[in-house]
Design an enzyme around this catalytic site. Sequence first.
Site, short mmCIF file in Angstrom:
data_model
loop_
_atom_site.label_atom_id
_atom_site.label_comp_id
_atom_site.label_asym_id
_atom_site.label_seq_id
_atom_site.Cartn_x
_atom_site.Cartn_y
_atom_site.Cartn_z
N GLY A 1 -17.03 24.34 -28.04
CA GLY A 1 -16.62 24.87 -29.23
C GLY A 1 -17.94 25.42 -29.89
O GLY A 1 -17.49 26.74 -30.48
N GLU B 1 -19.89 11.05 -29.13
CA GLU B 1 -18.28 10.76 -28.69
C GLU B 1 -17.90 9.52 -27.25
O GLU B 1 -18.61 10.49 -26.31
CB GLU B 1 -16.81 11.62 -28.02
CG GLU B 1 -16.39 11.89 -28.35
CD GLU B 1 -15.30 12.73 -28.39
OE1 GLU B 1 -15.70 14.10 -28.21
OE2 GLU B 1 -14.06 12.76 -28.76
N GLY C 1 -11.30 21.07 -27.16
CA GLY C 1 -12.04 21.06 -26.12
C GLY C 1 -13.98 20.09 -26.98
O GLY C 1 -13.20 19.99 -27.49
N SER C 2 -14.76 20.09 -27.02
CA SER C 2 -16.34 18.89 -26.79
C SER C 2 -16.26 20.17 -28.12
O SER C 2 -16.37 21.32 -27.95
CB SER C 2 -16.86 18.67 -25.69
OG SER C 2 -17.29 20.47 -24.75
N THR C 3 -17.50 19.42 -28.82
CA THR C 3 -17.85 19.84 -29.90
C THR C 3 -18.74 21.04 -29.24
O THR C 3 -19.11 21.75 -29.92
CB THR C 3 -18.33 19.15 -30.47
OG1 THR C 3 -17.26 18.62 -31.48
CG2 THR C 3 -19.49 19.80 -31.99
N LYS D 1 -4.81 28.86 -20.69
CA LYS D 1 -5.89 28.19 -19.69
C LYS D 1 -6.38 26.78 -20.08
O LYS D 1 -7.02 25.98 -20.87
CB LYS D 1 -7.13 28.90 -19.66
CG LYS D 1 -8.43 28.75 -18.68
CD LYS D 1 -9.60 28.86 -18.38
CE LYS D 1 -10.45 26.97 -18.86
NZ LYS D 1 -9.89 26.29 -17.96
N GLU E 1 -10.26 22.54 -32.39
CA GLU E 1 -10.26 21.39 -32.47
C GLU E 1 -11.08 20.66 -31.57
O GLU E 1 -11.22 20.68 -30.24
CB GLU E 1 -8.47 20.57 -31.54
CG GLU E 1 -7.80 21.79 -33.17
CD GLU E 1 -7.35 21.38 -33.55
OE1 GLU E 1 -7.71 19.99 -34.28
OE2 GLU E 1 -7.23 22.00 -35.08
N CYS F 1 -9.01 12.73 -28.40
CA CYS F 1 -10.40 13.20 -29.64
C CYS F 1 -10.28 12.07 -30.95
O CYS F 1 -10.97 11.85 -31.66
CB CYS F 1 -9.94 14.44 -30.16
SG CYS F 1 -8.55 14.91 -29.99
P1 NAD Z 1 -14.66 20.94 -23.02
O1 NAD Z 1 -15.14 21.67 -24.15
O2 NAD Z 1 -15.05 20.51 -21.78
O3 NAD Z 1 -13.09 21.61 -21.94
C1 NAD Z 1 -12.13 22.38 -23.37
C2 NAD Z 1 -12.03 23.78 -22.36
O4 NAD Z 1 -12.96 24.49 -22.51
C3 NAD Z 1 -11.32 23.55 -20.66
O5 NAD Z 1 -10.44 24.39 -20.36
C4 NAD Z 1 -12.88 24.17 -20.72
O6 NAD Z 1 -12.58 24.70 -18.70
C5 NAD Z 1 -13.19 25.30 -20.80
N1 NAD Z 1 -14.35 25.95 -21.42
C6 NAD Z 1 -15.13 24.67 -20.66
N2 NAD Z 1 -16.52 25.87 -20.87
C7 NAD Z 1 -15.84 26.79 -21.68
C8 NAD Z 1 -16.29 27.65 -22.28
N3 NAD Z 1 -18.09 28.67 -22.10
N4 NAD Z 1 -16.08 29.13 -22.23
C9 NAD Z 1 -15.03 29.27 -22.53
N5 NAD Z 1 -13.56 27.96 -22.32
C10 NAD Z 1 -14.45 26.83 -21.84
O7 NAD Z 1 -13.45 19.48 -23.40
P2 NAD Z 1 -12.81 17.84 -21.84
O8 NAD Z 1 -13.73 17.43 -21.71
O9 NAD Z 1 -12.32 19.17 -21.37
O10 NAD Z 1 -12.55 17.90 -23.06
C11 NAD Z 1 -12.46 16.46 -23.61
C12 NAD Z 1 -13.16 17.26 -24.83
O11 NAD Z 1 -11.75 17.81 -25.87
C13 NAD Z 1 -13.34 15.87 -25.92
O12 NAD Z 1 -14.54 16.08 -26.51
C14 NAD Z 1 -11.94 15.93 -26.86
O13 NAD Z 1 -12.76 14.59 -28.48
C15 NAD Z 1 -11.73 16.91 -27.35
N6 NAD Z 1 -10.56 16.99 -27.94
C16 NAD Z 1 -9.95 17.76 -29.60
C17 NAD Z 1 -8.87 17.24 -29.88
C18 NAD Z 1 -8.66 18.28 -31.00
O14 NAD Z 1 -7.52 18.33 -31.68
N7 NAD Z 1 -9.63 17.98 -32.05
C19 NAD Z 1 -7.61 17.02 -28.18
C20 NAD Z 1 -8.36 16.84 -27.53
C21 NAD Z 1 -9.73 17.23 -26.84
#
Ligand code: NAD
Length: 449
Positions: free
Chosen positions: A210, A351, A205-207, A152, A227, A261
């Site tokens: 996560g 962040e 994605g975001s903490t 996804k 991650e 990130c």
């Molecule tokens: P996000 O957490 O908003 O979304 C990430 C993904 O999760 C998207 O595909 C989103 O549709 C999905 N999502 C949202 N709500 C969900 C739920 N309830 N259940 C399951 N999936 C859901 O993050 P973002 O805004 O897309 O990305 C930015 C964040 O990602 C930043 O915090 C960044 O630090 C982090 N990031 C981490 C790494 C790493 O490797 N550690 C790499 C890149 C980005």
Amino acid sequence: MLTVLNPATEEPIAELEQAGVDETDAAVARAKAAFPAWKAVAPADRGRLLRRLATLVEEHGEELARIESRNVGKPISGARAEVGMAAQVFHFYAGAVDKHYGESIPVGGGVDITFREPLGVVGLIVPWNFPLNISSWKLGPALACGNTVVLKPAELTPMSALRLAELVLEAGIPEGVVNVLVGKGSVVGSRLVEHPDVAKIGFTGSTEVGRTVMKGAAATIKRVTLELGGKSANVVFADADLERAAAAAPYAVFDNAGQDCCARSRILVERSAYDRFVELLIEATRGVKVGDPDDDATEMGPLISAAHRETVSSFVEAKPLFRGDVPDGAGFWYPCTIVEATNDDRIAREEVFGPVAAVIPFVGEAEAIRLANDTPYGLSGSIWTRDGARALRVARAVEAGVLSVNSNSSVRVSTPFGGMKQSGFGRELGMHALEGYSDVKNVFLSTES
Ligand code: NAD
């Protein structure tokens, strides 16, 4: 319908149907049906299919880079490098398929052997900042281990994953092995997390999200790799090559418009070198080329969306030390910004995920380590010094998963990548990623007659 925008022009580039719960269930069912045959593919053949995918990604490199650049607003030169890395990732895991094997363990009364078993259907959820790259980091090891996949992409950036899904089929990987679903995180993502037939979630994605994923996974004891976010420190000691450290520092924050990130968004500088370093840093930041992502010379593009620009702006309250220029007109532009801060300020604690660097002075090695660790995150970071022993001492003391000395690079195809503390757990890339997409099975054979 989902309208996908080009962040540099604010113009729509696609209108896409969004999957709901029923489509998600159907994709999981397809992946489940494809699993037994995919698992049974001989390792050398699975490797050959992944190698073909890697080659197709290379052959379509320019096309994929243009798709990624238009959808994320990232400079074309950076997009080309990311597509190149995605191809390398598939090459690496093509070669890894038959090098990830079990052991025989000395025991009494028989023979004990272990197997690396695939998990089954895995759900891969990725963010919008490096869509193709992060998809490849998860797909490569997941497929190499013999799993089938539902991927996804983020709502804002689905275009490269959709094209990749076509290349997967062109490579000869059977239907149903890789399923890409465009849809909301709160619908498709959360259905994957709760679905009883999904064995693992590989999430980037975001903490905050996560945490929701981890909670949701508890109901079915799903494996998770998380991650998450970061607030990494770039620690510059007075004995460092200040010119080199300052010339590199802007790109460690402003690359991908700070939507990284691993962004080293806290620049900790030893007090005795502070004034000189800040002068050099501002000079170097003035040189960052911000503008049209289609231009080969551009180094920084716009932010991903208008809403994200609002969030980034909210962090800059006081007059910054430096604020760069941005193009006029359409696009979600935000200038390179440097602010002076303490480690207790909001800008140093949360962040930002935008092109904003906080410069923070410190006195001595112990304070540098204390400040670097004074954050809930633990993803990445850098140490700049000419003292080799200090470099290793500090690297061992900083609580982060990926550190570099006299460099700001965090990611390589063959080395483990991932966080400590609230930056998550599990490792991507290298041979380590294979651990996250397989279970160890132990079998004892009695040799007694
Ligand atoms: P996000 O957490 O908003 O979304 C990430 C993904 O999760 C998207 O595909 C989103 O549709 C999905 N999502 C949202 N709500 C969900 C739920 N309830 N259940 C399951 N999936 C859901 O993050 P973002 O805004 O897309 O990305 C930015 C964040 O990602 C930043 O915090 C960044 O630090 C982090 N990031 C981490 C790494 C790493 O490797 N550690 C790499 C890149 C980005």
